[in-house]
Design an enzyme around this catalytic site. Structure first.
Site, PDB file in Angstrom:
ATOM      1  NE  ARG A   1       3.292  -1.322 -25.834  1.00 50.41           N
ATOM      2  CZ  ARG A   1       3.673  -2.448 -26.422  1.00 50.41           C
ATOM      3  NH1 ARG A   1       3.382  -2.682 -27.695  1.00 50.41           N
ATOM      4  NH2 ARG A   1       4.347  -3.363 -25.754  1.00 50.41           N
TER       5      ARG A   1
ATOM      6  CG  HIS B   1       4.656  -9.578 -22.606  1.00 52.26           C
ATOM      7  ND1 HIS B   1       4.161 -10.867 -22.588  1.00 52.26           N
ATOM      8  CD2 HIS B   1       4.522  -9.148 -23.876  1.00 52.26           C
ATOM      9  CE1 HIS B   1       3.761 -11.192 -23.806  1.00 52.26           C
ATOM     10  NE2 HIS B   1       3.960 -10.163 -24.615  1.00 52.26           N
TER      11      HIS B   1
ATOM     12  CG  HIS C   1       6.923  -5.997 -22.624  1.00 50.48           C
ATOM     13  ND1 HIS C   1       7.895  -6.744 -23.254  1.00 50.48           N
ATOM     14  CD2 HIS C   1       6.033  -5.638 -23.591  1.00 50.48           C
ATOM     15  CE1 HIS C   1       7.592  -6.837 -24.551  1.00 50.48           C
ATOM     16  NE2 HIS C   1       6.484  -6.161 -24.783  1.00 50.48           N
TER      17      HIS C   1
ATOM     18  NE  ARG D   1       1.101  -7.127 -24.257  1.00 50.12           N
ATOM     19  CZ  ARG D   1       2.007  -6.746 -25.112  1.00 50.12           C
ATOM     20  NH1 ARG D   1       2.836  -5.768 -24.798  1.00 50.12           N
ATOM     21  NH2 ARG D   1       2.086  -7.304 -26.286  1.00 50.12           N
TER      22      ARG D   1
ATOM     23  CD  GLU E   1       0.848  -9.344 -30.874  1.00 49.02           C
ATOM     24  OE1 GLU E   1       1.158  -8.714 -29.856  1.00 49.02           O
ATOM     25  OE2 GLU E   1       1.500  -9.299 -31.925  1.00 49.02           O
TER      26      GLU E   1
ATOM     27  CD  GLN F   1       9.350 -13.232 -28.939  1.00 46.84           C
ATOM     28  OE1 GLN F   1       8.245 -13.715 -28.757  1.00 46.84           O
ATOM     29  NE2 GLN F   1      10.425 -13.683 -28.311  1.00 46.84           N
TER      30      GLN F   1
HETATM   31  P1  FAD Z   1      14.767   0.944 -28.865  1.00 51.13           P
HETATM   32  O1  FAD Z   1      14.459   0.079 -29.994  1.00 51.13           O
HETATM   33  O2  FAD Z   1      14.770   0.413 -27.529  1.00 51.13           O
HETATM   34  O3  FAD Z   1      16.109   1.728 -29.162  1.00 51.13           O
HETATM   35  C1  FAD Z   1      16.713   2.527 -28.178  1.00 51.13           C
HETATM   36  C2  FAD Z   1      18.097   2.910 -28.662  1.00 51.13           C
HETATM   37  O4  FAD Z   1      18.620   3.952 -27.853  1.00 51.13           O
HETATM   38  C3  FAD Z   1      19.120   1.787 -28.578  1.00 51.13           C
HETATM   39  O5  FAD Z   1      19.872   1.830 -29.760  1.00 51.13           O
HETATM   40  C4  FAD Z   1      19.983   2.176 -27.386  1.00 51.13           C
HETATM   41  O6  FAD Z   1      21.303   1.698 -27.443  1.00 51.13           O
HETATM   42  C5  FAD Z   1      19.967   3.692 -27.539  1.00 51.13           C
HETATM   43  N1  FAD Z   1      20.292   4.441 -26.330  1.00 51.13           N
HETATM   44  C6  FAD Z   1      19.634   4.434 -25.140  1.00 51.13           C
HETATM   45  N2  FAD Z   1      20.240   5.299 -24.293  1.00 51.13           N
HETATM   46  C7  FAD Z   1      21.270   5.867 -24.961  1.00 51.13           C
HETATM   47  C8  FAD Z   1      22.263   6.821 -24.620  1.00 51.13           C
HETATM   48  N3  FAD Z   1      22.354   7.377 -23.400  1.00 51.13           N
HETATM   49  N4  FAD Z   1      23.173   7.174 -25.562  1.00 51.13           N
HETATM   50  C9  FAD Z   1      23.139   6.609 -26.791  1.00 51.13           C
HETATM   51  N5  FAD Z   1      22.239   5.688 -27.155  1.00 51.13           N
HETATM   52  C10 FAD Z   1      21.313   5.324 -26.257  1.00 51.13           C
HETATM   53  N6  FAD Z   1       6.348  -3.719 -29.778  1.00 51.13           N
HETATM   54  C11 FAD Z   1       5.508  -3.953 -30.806  1.00 51.13           C
HETATM   55  O7  FAD Z   1       4.849  -3.039 -31.302  1.00 51.13           O
HETATM   56  N7  FAD Z   1       5.411  -5.203 -31.318  1.00 51.13           N
HETATM   57  C12 FAD Z   1       6.121  -6.251 -30.827  1.00 51.13           C
HETATM   58  O8  FAD Z   1       6.018  -7.360 -31.339  1.00 51.13           O
HETATM   59  C13 FAD Z   1       6.985  -6.030 -29.723  1.00 51.13           C
HETATM   60  N8  FAD Z   1       7.674  -7.051 -29.180  1.00 51.13           N
HETATM   61  C14 FAD Z   1       8.568  -6.773 -28.179  1.00 51.13           C
HETATM   62  C15 FAD Z   1       9.350  -7.808 -27.675  1.00 51.13           C
HETATM   63  C16 FAD Z   1      10.309  -7.556 -26.729  1.00 51.13           C
HETATM   64  C17 FAD Z   1      11.143  -8.686 -26.177  1.00 51.13           C
HETATM   65  C18 FAD Z   1      10.504  -6.230 -26.270  1.00 51.13           C
HETATM   66  C19 FAD Z   1      11.563  -5.921 -25.251  1.00 51.13           C
HETATM   67  C20 FAD Z   1       9.715  -5.202 -26.750  1.00 51.13           C
HETATM   68  C21 FAD Z   1       8.739  -5.461 -27.706  1.00 51.13           C
HETATM   69  N9  FAD Z   1       7.941  -4.454 -28.207  1.00 51.13           N
HETATM   70  C22 FAD Z   1       7.085  -4.712 -29.236  1.00 51.13           C
HETATM   71  C23 FAD Z   1       8.158  -3.068 -27.818  1.00 51.13           C
HETATM   72  C24 FAD Z   1       8.987  -2.386 -28.916  1.00 51.13           C
HETATM   73  O9  FAD Z   1       9.960  -3.283 -29.358  1.00 51.13           O
HETATM   74  C25 FAD Z   1       9.668  -1.131 -28.418  1.00 51.13           C
HETATM   75  O10 FAD Z   1       8.769  -0.320 -27.733  1.00 51.13           O
HETATM   76  C26 FAD Z   1      10.220  -0.350 -29.607  1.00 51.13           C
HETATM   77  O11 FAD Z   1      11.039  -1.187 -30.380  1.00 51.13           O
HETATM   78  C27 FAD Z   1      11.006   0.834 -29.110  1.00 51.13           C
HETATM   79  O12 FAD Z   1      11.711   1.396 -30.181  1.00 51.13           O
HETATM   80  P2  FAD Z   1      12.596   2.671 -29.911  1.00 51.13           P
HETATM   81  O13 FAD Z   1      13.232   3.008 -31.211  1.00 51.13           O
HETATM   82  O14 FAD Z   1      11.814   3.696 -29.216  1.00 51.13           O
HETATM   83  O15 FAD Z   1      13.702   2.196 -28.847  1.00 51.13           O
HETATM   84  C1  SIN Z   2       4.583  -9.765 -28.153  1.00 47.86           C
HETATM   85  O1  SIN Z   2       4.997 -10.250 -29.206  1.00 47.86           O
HETATM   86  O2  SIN Z   2       3.854 -10.377 -27.360  1.00 47.86           O
HETATM   87  C2  SIN Z   2       4.977  -8.371 -27.804  1.00 47.86           C
HETATM   88  C3  SIN Z   2       4.114  -7.454 -28.522  1.00 47.86           C
HETATM   89  C4  SIN Z   2       4.209  -6.088 -27.952  1.00 47.86           C
HETATM   90  O3  SIN Z   2       4.896  -5.849 -26.946  1.00 47.86           O
HETATM   91  O4  SIN Z   2       3.533  -5.230 -28.510  1.00 47.86           O
END
Ligand code: FAD
Ligand code: SIN
Length: 524
Positions: free
Chosen positions: A384, A241, A349, A288, A113, A46
Site C-alpha cells: 500500500r 511500517h 501495521h 514502505r 510520505e 497520524q
Molecule cells: P478501524 O478503524 O480499524 O475500525 C475497525 C472497527 O471494527 C473498530 O471499531 C473495532 O472495534 C470494530 N470491530 C472489529 N471486530 C469487531 C467485532 N467482532 N465486533 C464488533 N466490532 C468489531 N492510514 C492512512 O491512510 N493514513 C494514516 O495516516 C494512517 N496512519 C495510521 C497509524 C496507525 C498507528 C495505524 C494503526 C494505522 C494507520 N493507518 C493510516 C491505517 C488506517 O488507520 C486504517 O487502515 C483505517 O483507519 C482502517 O479503518 P477501518 O474503518 O477499516 O477500520
Molecule cells: C504514517 O503516518 O506513517 C502512517 C500512514 C499510513 O499508514 O498510511
C-alpha cells in the site's frame, strides 16, 4: 427476540461510521463496535489522507505512485476510480466537520510520505485519525436513525447455514441475514437481523508480537466472512511500517509517522550513518516495503535492536508545530527529538488483502458489503502507498452505501432464523489457555511469517499453527462464548490465511519477500 434494522454495520472506524452516516437518511442503522466506539485503527492514524487537491499534483501522478508501490498487483481500474473520487470524499469529510490543517493563504497544508512523488497528504497535525473520529462520532451520535452499540461483539454472520442448509465456497447464492452479536456487559447473545450488513472490522496487526494496531485488530470480519464461505484474497501482503518507536514492552507500538521523513527526517544506523542510499534512490522516502526490509537487514547485519530517525537538523519550532503528539510521546521517554535521534523499528501495521469486494463494496455473499482495511479491493496490490487506506475506506463506504440504498428495500428480513445455539455443557474457559495460545500465535507469525520469509519458515509456521488451531477449536466447542476466545479463534484463522496464501505465491513481490525467490529488481 431478534432485533431488526435496515442496516447492520459491524465496526466503528472510518469505514463503518461513514457508511452508517450515508445510509441513515433512508433507514434504521445498528452500528456495533466491540469496545468503545472510538477504539479503532482510524483513531491512531497520524500522517493523513492522500488526495489530489492542487497543481502541480495530478490524478496521473497519484495513480502512478499507487501502481508503483503495488508492485504490479494493483487493479488499474480500481486505482483510477479511487484516486479520482478522492476530492469528493474530502468534501464529505469537511461537511461532517473534519478540520484539516491549512496554510496562511487558506489552502490545505499538504504533507509528503514514502512513495509519493508530490506533497498530497491532507492531515490534522500528526493526529489525523483522532480528528476524523471526533467529527464522525459527533455526527453519528446526533443522528436519530443510528443506534451506536458499543461493547457489542459480532460473533458470526447469519447465512443459510444457520437454517440447516449446507453452504460451500463454490455456491454463488449465499445470503447474509445479519449477525449473532454478544452484548459484552450483559453477556447475552442477540440475533440481529438486517436487510444489508456492512463489515468494517479493520485489520489483523495483533497476530504479530509487535504492531502499531490497537488490540481490537484481530481480523474478526475477515474470519467471519471466511467461515461463512465468502471469498478472501491477497492475505500474504501484510505491511510492516518502517518506523515504530523502539520501546520494548509497549503494546501497541507507538508510530512515528512517515510524514516526519516527508518533512526531512533521515534514517541512520546507530553510529550516525545514513544507509537508505544503498537500497533505493528515494532514500528514506522509498516505498514502505523497501524501507522496512532495509531496516530489518541493517538491524540483522549489525546485531542491533533498532535504527535511528534523525530530525535534529530540522527547524525546531516548525518540527514541534507539525508533530506535537510525537514530541510529547518522545519526551515521556526522555527523548527530545529536536536534539536527539529517535530509535525506531519496523512493526506490523496494515493488511493489504482481505475480504474480496467489487467496485460497489459487495462481497461474494449477497446482502453483505464490506469496506476499509478488512477488504481486498485491488487498490493496494502487493504493497500500500502511504495514506491511501483512509482514502480507500471512505471511497468504498460511499460506493457501498450508494449501491445498498438502491437495493435494500428488495431484501426482506428472514424471520425464521434460530436464536444462537449454546446447547450442551459449557464452562467458562481458563483465561491462561487463551492468553498463552495468543502468545504462541504471535511468536509463530513474528519468527516465521514476518518481513522476510522462506519455504521452510512458512512450512514450520503452518505445522505449529495447526496444533494451536486444533486446541482452540476444542476449547471453543466446550466453553462459554467470550470476546477473548472468539478473537483468538479469529486471529488463528487469519494467520492460517496469511500462511496459506504466502505458501502459494512462488515469487517475491511487494510485501511478500521470500529467500527462496529473491526479487533482484526491487529488494535489498
Ligand atoms: P478501524 O478503524 O480499524 O475500525 C475497525 C472497527 O471494527 C473498530 O471499531 C473495532 O472495534 C470494530 N470491530 C472489529 N471486530 C469487531 C467485532 N467482532 N465486533 C464488533 N466490532 C468489531 N492510514 C492512512 O491512510 N493514513 C494514516 O495516516 C494512517 N496512519 C495510521 C497509524 C496507525 C498507528 C495505524 C494503526 C494505522 C494507520 N493507518 C493510516 C491505517 C488506517 O488507520 C486504517 O487502515 C483505517 O483507519 C482502517 O479503518 P477501518 O474503518 O477499516 O477500520
Ligand atoms: C504514517 O503516518 O506513517 C502512517 C500512514 C499510513 O499508514 O498510511
Amino acid at each position: 427476540m431478534a432485533r431488526k434494522y435496515d442496516f447492520l454495520v459491524i465496526g466503528s472506524g472510518l469505514a463503518g461510521l461513514s457508511f452508517a452516516l450515508k445510509v441513515a437518511e433512508h433507514g434504521t442503522v445498528a452500528l456495533v463496535s466491540k469496545t468503545k466506539i472510538s477504539e479503532s485503527n482510524t483513531w491512531y492514524a497520524q500522517g493523513g489522507i492522500a488526495a489530489v487537491t492542487s497543481f502541480p499534483d495530478s490524478y496521473e501522478k497519484h495513480i502512478n505512485d499507487t501502481l508503483d508501490c503495488g508492485d504490479g498487483l494493483c487493479d488499474i481500474e480500481t486505482v483510477e476510480m479511487v484516486v479520482s473520487e478522492a476530492p469528493k470524499q474530502i468534501s464529505e469529510l469537511l461537511k461532517w466537520g473534519m478540520r484539516f490543517d491549512t496554510t496562511p493563504d487558506g489552502t490545505f497544508d499538504l504533507a509528503r510520505e514514502g512513495g509519493h512523488s508530490e506533497y498530497r497528504v491532507l492531515h490534522h497535525k500528526d493526529r489525523t485519525g483522532t480528528e476524523i473520529m471526533r467529527a464522525l462520532i459527533e455526527e453519528a451520535r446526533n443522528h436519530k436513525n443510528i443506534h451506536l452499540l458499543d461493547h457489542h461483539f459480532a460473533i458470526d454472520l447469519i447465512t443459510q447455514h444457520h437454517l440447516g442448509s449446507t453452504v460451500t465456497r463454490q455456491m454463488d447464492n449465499i445470503e447474509c441475514y445479519g449477525a449473532y452479536v454478544l452484548d459484552v456487559h450483559r453477556n447475552e447473545i442477540s440475533t440481529m437481523l438486517s436487510r444489508v450488513t456492512f463489515i468494517a472490522t479493520g485489520g489483523i496487526g495483533n497476530i504479530y508480537q509487535t504492531t502499531t494496531n490497537p488490540v481490537i485488530a484481530t481480523g474478526d470480519g475477515v474470519s467471519m466472512v471466511y467461515r461463512a464461505k465468502g471469498l478472501v484474497e491477497n492475505m500474504e501482503f501484510v505491511q510492516f511500517h518502517p518506523t515504530a518507536l523502539y520501546n520494548p514492552g509497549e503494546r501497541p507500538s507507538f508510530l512515528i509517522t512517515e510524514a516526519l521523513r516527508g518533512h526531512g527526517a533521515i534514517l541512520r544506523t546507530n553510529d550516525g550513518k545514513e544507509f537508505m542510499h544503498k537500497y533505493d534512490k528515494r532514500h528514506s522516502l522509498a516505498p514502505r516495503d523497501i524501507v522496512a526490509r532495509a531496516i530489518d537487514t541493517e538491524i540483522k547485519l549489525r546485531g542491533e535492536d533498532h535504527v535511528l530517525l534523525d530530525a535534529t537538523h530540522l527547524e525546531p519550532e516548525n518540527l514541534i508545530a507539525h508533530f506535537p503528539t510525537i514530541h510529547e510521546k518522545c519526551m515521556t521517554l526522555g527523548i527530545d527529538m529536536r536534539k536527539q535521534p529517535i530509535p525506531v523499528v519496523p512493526a506490523a501495521h496494515y493488511l493489504c488483502g482481505g475480504i474480496r469486494v467489487d467496485k460497489n463494496a459487495q462481497t461474494s455473499i449477497k446482502r453483505l458489503y464490506a469496506g476499509g482495511e478488512a477488504t481486498y479491493t485491488g487498490l493496494h496490490g502487493a504493497n500500500r502507498l502511504a495514506s491511501n487506506s483512509l482514502l480507500e475506506a471512505i471511497v468504498y463506504a460511499d460506493r457501498g452505501a450508494t449501491h445498498a440504498l438502491e437495493n435494500f428495500r428488495s431484501f426482506t428480513f428472514n424471520e425464521v432464523i434460530p436464536a444462537w445455539n449454546d446447547e450442551g455443557t459449557r464452562l467458562p474457559e481458563e483465561m491462561i489457555l487463551i492468553t498463552q495460545e495468543f502468545k504462541e500465535l504471535q511468536a509463530i507469525m513474528t519468527n516465521y511469517v514476518g518481513i522476510v520469509r522462506s519455504n521452510l519458515r512458512l512450512k514450520r509456521a503452518f505445522e505449529r499453527l495447526e496444533i494451536i488451531y486444533r486446541e482452540t477449536e476444542e476449547l471453543y466447542e466446550k466453553s462459554v462464548v467470550s470476546t477473548q476466545l472468539c478473537e483468538l479463534r479469529n486471529a488463528i484463522n487469519v494467520a492460517y490465511l496469511v500462511i496459506k496464501m504466502a505458501r502459494r505465491r512462488k515469487e517475491s513481490r511487494g510485501l511478500h519477500y521470500t529467500l527462496d525467490f529473491p526479487n533482484k529488481n526491487r529488494i535489498v
